[in-house]
Write a protein that holds these residues in place. Structure first.
Motif, PDB file in Angstrom:
ATOM      1  N   LEU A  55       0.838  -1.201   0.000  1.00 39.02           N
ATOM      2  CA  LEU A  55       0.000   0.000   0.000  1.00 39.02           C
ATOM      3  C   LEU A  55       0.874   1.253   0.000  1.00 39.02           C
ATOM      4  O   LEU A  55       0.594   2.217  -0.720  1.00 39.02           O
ATOM      5  N   GLY A  56       1.940   1.237   0.790  1.00 39.16           N
ATOM      6  CA  GLY A  56       2.877   2.362   0.789  1.00 39.16           C
ATOM      7  C   GLY A  56       3.531   2.549  -0.558  1.00 39.16           C
ATOM      8  O   GLY A  56       3.665   3.671  -1.061  1.00 39.16           O
ATOM      9  N   MET A  57       3.920   1.439  -1.179  1.00 38.34           N
ATOM     10  CA  MET A  57       4.539   1.520  -2.507  1.00 38.34           C
ATOM     11  C   MET A  57       3.531   2.000  -3.550  1.00 38.34           C
ATOM     12  O   MET A  57       3.883   2.768  -4.442  1.00 38.34           O
TER      13      MET A  57
ATOM     14  N   SER B 129      12.278  12.680  -5.994  1.00 37.55           N
ATOM     15  CA  SER B 129      13.410  11.819  -5.636  1.00 37.55           C
ATOM     16  C   SER B 129      13.182  11.150  -4.290  1.00 37.55           C
ATOM     17  O   SER B 129      13.467   9.956  -4.125  1.00 37.55           O
ATOM     18  N   ALA B 130      12.665  11.894  -3.327  1.00 34.31           N
ATOM     19  CA  ALA B 130      12.396  11.333  -2.003  1.00 34.31           C
ATOM     20  C   ALA B 130      11.323  10.243  -2.079  1.00 34.31           C
ATOM     21  O   ALA B 130      11.449   9.186  -1.445  1.00 34.31           O
ATOM     22  N   ILE B 131      10.284  10.493  -2.854  1.00 29.78           N
ATOM     23  CA  ILE B 131       9.224   9.492  -3.028  1.00 29.78           C
ATOM     24  C   ILE B 131       9.789   8.231  -3.675  1.00 29.78           C
ATOM     25  O   ILE B 131       9.494   7.111  -3.249  1.00 29.78           O
ATOM     26  N   TYR B 132      10.612   8.407  -4.699  1.00 33.30           N
ATOM     27  CA  TYR B 132      11.201   7.259  -5.392  1.00 33.30           C
ATOM     28  C   TYR B 132      12.109   6.472  -4.450  1.00 33.30           C
ATOM     29  O   TYR B 132      12.086   5.237  -4.448  1.00 33.30           O
ATOM     30  N   MET B 133      12.906   7.174  -3.672  1.00 34.45           N
ATOM     31  CA  MET B 133      13.789   6.496  -2.715  1.00 34.45           C
ATOM     32  C   MET B 133      12.983   5.753  -1.660  1.00 34.45           C
ATOM     33  O   MET B 133      13.324   4.622  -1.295  1.00 34.45           O
ATOM     34  N   LEU B 134      11.902   6.367  -1.171  1.00 33.65           N
ATOM     35  CA  LEU B 134      11.038   5.700  -0.201  1.00 33.65           C
ATOM     36  C   LEU B 134      10.429   4.442  -0.814  1.00 33.65           C
ATOM     37  O   LEU B 134      10.418   3.377  -0.193  1.00 33.65           O
ATOM     38  N   GLN B 135       9.921   4.567  -2.037  1.00 34.01           N
ATOM     39  CA  GLN B 135       9.329   3.414  -2.712  1.00 34.01           C
ATOM     40  C   GLN B 135      10.368   2.304  -2.885  1.00 34.01           C
ATOM     41  O   GLN B 135      10.069   1.125  -2.673  1.00 34.01           O
ATOM     42  N   THR B 136      11.571   2.663  -3.251  1.00 39.08           N
ATOM     43  CA  THR B 136      12.625   1.674  -3.448  1.00 39.08           C
ATOM     44  C   THR B 136      13.010   1.008  -2.137  1.00 39.08           C
ATOM     45  O   THR B 136      13.178  -0.219  -2.075  1.00 39.08           O
ATOM     46  N   LEU B 137      13.125   1.780  -1.070  1.00 43.01           N
ATOM     47  CA  LEU B 137      13.440   1.196   0.237  1.00 43.01           C
ATOM     48  C   LEU B 137      12.329   0.267   0.708  1.00 43.01           C
ATOM     49  O   LEU B 137      12.604  -0.829   1.214  1.00 43.01           O
ATOM     50  N   LEU B 138      11.082   0.699   0.534  1.00 43.39           N
ATOM     51  CA  LEU B 138       9.957  -0.182   0.858  1.00 43.39           C
ATOM     52  C   LEU B 138      10.029  -1.450   0.012  1.00 43.39           C
ATOM     53  O   LEU B 138       9.748  -2.551   0.503  1.00 43.39           O
ATOM     54  N   GLY B 139      10.416  -1.301  -1.251  1.00 46.68           N
ATOM     55  CA  GLY B 139      10.541  -2.442  -2.142  1.00 46.68           C
ATOM     56  C   GLY B 139      11.595  -3.432  -1.682  1.00 46.68           C
ATOM     57  O   GLY B 139      11.394  -4.646  -1.745  1.00 46.68           O
ATOM     58  N   ILE B 140      12.717  -2.927  -1.214  1.00 48.66           N
ATOM     59  CA  ILE B 140      13.775  -3.809  -0.709  1.00 48.66           C
ATOM     60  C   ILE B 140      13.277  -4.583   0.506  1.00 48.66           C
ATOM     61  O   ILE B 140      13.465  -5.805   0.606  1.00 48.66           O
ATOM     62  N   VAL B 141      12.617  -3.886   1.422  1.00 47.87           N
ATOM     63  CA  VAL B 141      12.035  -4.549   2.598  1.00 47.87           C
ATOM     64  C   VAL B 141      11.003  -5.580   2.151  1.00 47.87           C
ATOM     65  O   VAL B 141      10.956  -6.707   2.657  1.00 47.87           O
ATOM     66  N   PHE B 142      10.198  -5.201   1.174  1.00 47.29           N
ATOM     67  CA  PHE B 142       9.148  -6.078   0.674  1.00 47.29           C
ATOM     68  C   PHE B 142       9.725  -7.363   0.077  1.00 47.29           C
ATOM     69  O   PHE B 142       9.274  -8.474   0.385  1.00 47.29           O
ATOM     70  N   VAL B 143      10.739  -7.240  -0.784  1.00 47.57           N
ATOM     71  CA  VAL B 143      11.349  -8.420  -1.390  1.00 47.57           C
ATOM     72  C   VAL B 143      12.022  -9.281  -0.321  1.00 47.57           C
ATOM     73  O   VAL B 143      11.940 -10.515  -0.354  1.00 47.57           O
ATOM     74  N   TRP B 144      12.660  -8.641   0.632  1.00 49.99           N
ATOM     75  CA  TRP B 144      13.301  -9.373   1.720  1.00 49.99           C
ATOM     76  C   TRP B 144      12.269 -10.222   2.459  1.00 49.99           C
ATOM     77  O   TRP B 144      12.469 -11.395   2.715  1.00 49.99           O
TER      78      TRP B 144
END
Length: 157
Positions: A87-89, A135-150
């Motif tokens: 949902l965050g992503m 850029s901040a939104i993209y970085m947040l989405q990417t960090l959430l994505g890394i957590v999500f894949v993990w």
């Protein structure tokens, strides 16, 4: 058997999606700016890449949310947290695809209409702020994505 097959699709789609986010944002776009001599052209290509990525992210996060809901319904409660991450992503992707990117493109188009780059226009400060927010939104989405894949690969057990 069906949940295992579904989990494999879930993990594959998750990895491809987040890998794409990382590749576009942290490899392709910086390479564009360092390789192309014209920053304006690099910015326009990057904007198209980010727009496509945002649309793909909206679709992918919805598909993965449907799968996560299915997993919860079949007795895998560990996917409840994944739904919140998705949902965050999704919120990040919607903000980028339907608010920030169109706004930035509009400012760029207005400047081009006047024969200027956006950095030379009266909207330079606003564009710069929107770029920072984007850029901040993209970085947040990417960090959430890394957590999500993990978590997704952990949930496959």
């Amino acid at each position: 058997m069906l949940p295992t097959y579904s989990q494999r699709i879930f993990n594959l789609l998750s990895g491809l999606w987040v890998g794409g986010l990382l590749t576009i944002g942290f490899l392709v776009v910086p390479t564009l700016f360092s390789s192309l001599g014209d920053r304006q052209v690099a910015g326009m290509v990057a904007a198209n890449l980010f727009k496509s990525t945002a649309y793909i992210s909206v679709l992918t996060s919805i598909v993965l949310m449907v799968l996560a809901n299915y997993f919860v319904r079949v007795g895998k409660p560990q996917y409840r947290i994944d739904r919140w991450i998705l949902l965050g992503m999704l919120a990040c992707a919607i903000a980028a695809a339907f608010i920030i990117i169109p706004w930035m493109n509009s400012l760029r188009d207005q400047a081009l209409y006047l024969g200027l780059s956006v950095r030379e226009s009266t909207h330079a400060v606003l564009f710069s702020r929107l770029h920072g927010i984007s850029s901040a939104i993209y970085m947040l989405q990417t960090l959430l994505g890394i957590v999500f894949v993990w978590r997704a690969t952990k949930n496959a057990d």
